[in-house]
Scaffold this motif. Sequence first.
Motif, PDB file in Angstrom:
ATOM      1  N   ALA A 177      -1.410  -8.693 -14.754  1.00  0.00           N
ATOM      2  CA  ALA A 177      -1.018  -8.139 -15.871  1.00  0.00           C
ATOM      3  C   ALA A 177      -0.662  -6.593 -16.367  1.00  0.00           C
ATOM      4  O   ALA A 177      -0.360  -6.260 -17.438  1.00  0.00           O
ATOM      5  CB  ALA A 177      -1.542  -9.011 -17.072  1.00  0.00           C
ATOM      6  N   LEU A 178      -0.877  -5.968 -15.046  1.00  0.00           N
ATOM      7  CA  LEU A 178      -0.501  -4.293 -15.621  1.00  0.00           C
ATOM      8  C   LEU A 178       0.400  -3.487 -15.649  1.00  0.00           C
ATOM      9  O   LEU A 178       1.735  -4.450 -14.261  1.00  0.00           O
ATOM     10  CB  LEU A 178      -1.512  -3.886 -14.643  1.00  0.00           C
ATOM     11  CG  LEU A 178      -3.103  -4.002 -14.408  1.00  0.00           C
ATOM     12  CD1 LEU A 178      -3.759  -3.603 -13.259  1.00  0.00           C
ATOM     13  CD2 LEU A 178      -4.079  -3.279 -15.623  1.00  0.00           C
ATOM     14  N   ARG A 179       1.030  -2.785 -15.756  1.00  0.00           N
ATOM     15  CA  ARG A 179       2.288  -2.649 -16.312  1.00  0.00           C
ATOM     16  C   ARG A 179       2.470  -1.177 -15.279  1.00  0.00           C
ATOM     17  O   ARG A 179       3.505  -1.114 -15.815  1.00  0.00           O
ATOM     18  CB  ARG A 179       2.767  -2.339 -17.700  1.00  0.00           C
ATOM     19  CG  ARG A 179       2.230  -3.854 -18.261  1.00  0.00           C
ATOM     20  CD  ARG A 179       4.116  -4.620 -17.949  1.00  0.00           C
ATOM     21  NE  ARG A 179       3.958  -6.105 -18.877  1.00  0.00           N
ATOM     22  CZ  ARG A 179       3.084  -7.205 -18.187  1.00  0.00           C
ATOM     23  NH1 ARG A 179       3.147  -7.105 -16.851  1.00  0.00           N
ATOM     24  NH2 ARG A 179       3.246  -8.494 -18.674  1.00  0.00           N
ATOM     25  N   LEU A 180       1.499  -0.338 -15.898  1.00  0.00           N
ATOM     26  CA  LEU A 180       2.037   1.291 -15.127  1.00  0.00           C
ATOM     27  C   LEU A 180       0.538   1.026 -14.576  1.00  0.00           C
ATOM     28  O   LEU A 180      -0.810   1.437 -15.247  1.00  0.00           O
ATOM     29  CB  LEU A 180       1.505   2.081 -16.193  1.00  0.00           C
ATOM     30  CG  LEU A 180       3.714   2.042 -17.077  1.00  0.00           C
ATOM     31  CD1 LEU A 180       3.301   2.765 -17.866  1.00  0.00           C
ATOM     32  CD2 LEU A 180       4.738   1.945 -15.850  1.00  0.00           C
ATOM     33  N   PHE A 181       0.991   2.323 -13.500  1.00  0.00           N
ATOM     34  CA  PHE A 181      -0.273   2.630 -12.316  1.00  0.00           C
ATOM     35  C   PHE A 181      -0.075   4.676 -11.607  1.00  0.00           C
ATOM     36  O   PHE A 181       0.971   4.357 -11.626  1.00  0.00           O
ATOM     37  CB  PHE A 181      -0.406   1.770 -10.941  1.00  0.00           C
ATOM     38  CG  PHE A 181      -0.676   0.911 -11.044  1.00  0.00           C
ATOM     39  CD1 PHE A 181      -1.617   0.067 -10.780  1.00  0.00           C
ATOM     40  CD2 PHE A 181       0.726  -0.460 -11.224  1.00  0.00           C
ATOM     41  CE1 PHE A 181      -1.603  -1.640 -10.742  1.00  0.00           C
ATOM     42  CE2 PHE A 181       0.234  -1.496 -11.227  1.00  0.00           C
ATOM     43  CZ  PHE A 181      -0.846  -1.936 -11.098  1.00  0.00           C
ATOM     44  N   CYS A 182      -1.082   5.221 -12.240  1.00  0.00           N
ATOM     45  CA  CYS A 182      -1.276   6.831 -12.112  1.00  0.00           C
ATOM     46  C   CYS A 182      -3.144   6.376 -10.869  1.00  0.00           C
ATOM     47  O   CYS A 182      -3.586   6.377 -11.072  1.00  0.00           O
ATOM     48  CB  CYS A 182      -0.939   7.434 -13.003  1.00  0.00           C
ATOM     49  SG  CYS A 182      -0.898   9.050 -12.767  1.00  0.00           S
ATOM     50  N   VAL A 183      -2.286   7.459 -10.505  1.00  0.00           N
ATOM     51  CA  VAL A 183      -3.867   7.662  -9.115  1.00  0.00           C
ATOM     52  C   VAL A 183      -3.929   9.546  -9.519  1.00  0.00           C
ATOM     53  O   VAL A 183      -3.081   9.986  -9.639  1.00  0.00           O
ATOM     54  CB  VAL A 183      -3.950   7.550  -7.785  1.00  0.00           C
ATOM     55  CG1 VAL A 183      -4.652   7.512  -7.281  1.00  0.00           C
ATOM     56  CG2 VAL A 183      -3.232   6.137  -7.879  1.00  0.00           C
ATOM     57  N   THR A 280       4.155   4.680 -11.364  1.00  0.00           N
ATOM     58  CA  THR A 280       4.240   3.319 -11.265  1.00  0.00           C
ATOM     59  C   THR A 280       4.580   1.454 -11.713  1.00  0.00           C
ATOM     60  O   THR A 280       3.467   2.273 -11.936  1.00  0.00           O
ATOM     61  CB  THR A 280       4.822   3.203  -9.734  1.00  0.00           C
ATOM     62  OG1 THR A 280       5.397   2.351  -9.224  1.00  0.00           O
ATOM     63  CG2 THR A 280       3.312   3.122  -9.189  1.00  0.00           C
ATOM     64  N   GLY A 281       5.379   1.079 -11.980  1.00  0.00           N
ATOM     65  CA  GLY A 281       4.928  -0.355 -12.085  1.00  0.00           C
ATOM     66  C   GLY A 281       5.322  -0.851 -11.037  1.00  0.00           C
ATOM     67  O   GLY A 281       5.228  -2.248 -11.694  1.00  0.00           O
ATOM     68  N   ARG A 282       4.574  -0.608 -10.203  1.00  0.00           N
ATOM     69  CA  ARG A 282       4.371  -1.601  -8.649  1.00  0.00           C
ATOM     70  C   ARG A 282       3.226  -0.979  -8.331  1.00  0.00           C
ATOM     71  O   ARG A 282       3.173  -0.184  -7.953  1.00  0.00           O
ATOM     72  CB  ARG A 282       5.876  -1.305  -8.002  1.00  0.00           C
ATOM     73  CG  ARG A 282       7.127  -1.573  -8.483  1.00  0.00           C
ATOM     74  CD  ARG A 282       8.112  -1.029  -7.475  1.00  0.00           C
ATOM     75  NE  ARG A 282       8.755  -1.141  -6.117  1.00  0.00           N
ATOM     76  CZ  ARG A 282       8.774  -2.806  -5.721  1.00  0.00           C
ATOM     77  NH1 ARG A 282       9.503  -3.411  -6.511  1.00  0.00           N
ATOM     78  NH2 ARG A 282       8.492  -2.569  -4.578  1.00  0.00           N
TER      79      ARG A 282
END
Length: 367
Positions: A177-183, A280-282
């Motif tokens: 269900a997650l759309r965006l990721f950032c680290v 990113t969305g991946r």
Amino acid sequence: MNLMIVEDEPILRNNLANNIAWDEIGVEVIAVAASSEEAMNMYDRKKPDLVLLDIQMSGASGLDLAAWIRERDELVRMIVLSGHDNFEFARRALELGIRKYLLKPAGESEIKRAVAEAADELRQVLDERHNYAVLQQRWAQHLPFVRLMFLSNWLQGHVSSWELRDRSKEVLLDIEALRLFCVAVIDMDPLPEEETRFTSKDASLLQFSVRAIAREVLEPYADWIVTMPNGYTAVVFTTADAHAQPQTFTQEVNANVRKLLTVIHQSLKLTASAGISRCTGRPEELAKLYEQARQALQQRILYGNHIAVTYLEHAEEEKAVNAQPELELERELTIALETGNRTKAAETLDRLWHAVMDGVHTVDQVY
């Protein structure tokens, strides 16, 4: 195992309770009832594991009693005694989960054997349930560690894209269900020379402190926080908002990371710095984001300590193109300073300034 006997014939009821060596099969008679109603009244107090019951009794039948018991406890094992070879009785007994259906006059050895088999079956079920419960408890205890190991491997690129979905489900991480990721990568800055409370030997303690403070400060915003093998604290920010915009999301991440650095400074009286990736969305690109954050963190060598640096696209290419002229000018500046040539130093510094600043386009680059 505890046994309740329900039989309306007094002589048979007494024989069942007293003339069978129940102790030989590990069974104890804890209740005797003359009717279904009497059995219902004492059932909750006695809590039997096994019930030996007659079907045809005055008042509620044995099958009515069996249905009443089954609603309260699916584990209780029941053995039926019936004076009639009635197919409808037998069918109803099977529906209620009764596996032992004995016809009167059944011998004591036959009754004893049927009760023993029911007791063994119940023991096996209880053992399986206990073992499963123990495994679940142990899994729950180890899940945080297993999840952190998975996250560490994921960030380091040791989890392939094809196994990511399955392995994330195993450790109860819902990434569908997650759309965006950032680290973001956080690290303590080098200890200042005047620092007397901590030494380089306290690195592990400081790393633990950073992770603990990060969990407290970022709990509402960051999903996953893990200490990496190199000592960095990696924080994975995510959002399930289908309408979230990358730029807005990145701004929120920056704000939270800067807040974290402030709290670390206030709590430890030491500074820490952070590198922040693009978003990113991946999910399969999480390792790439981690590497971006690491590269951004390394820029503190140029920018100084106690700073959050955002990764800049094409920064490495720009750096490679501009590196040679800058190095030459730096050498000229060094020579001018060492020889005390004030005019040459000022001229070279001016050229170096324009060589760098004329090619920047963002506030972070200017900084």
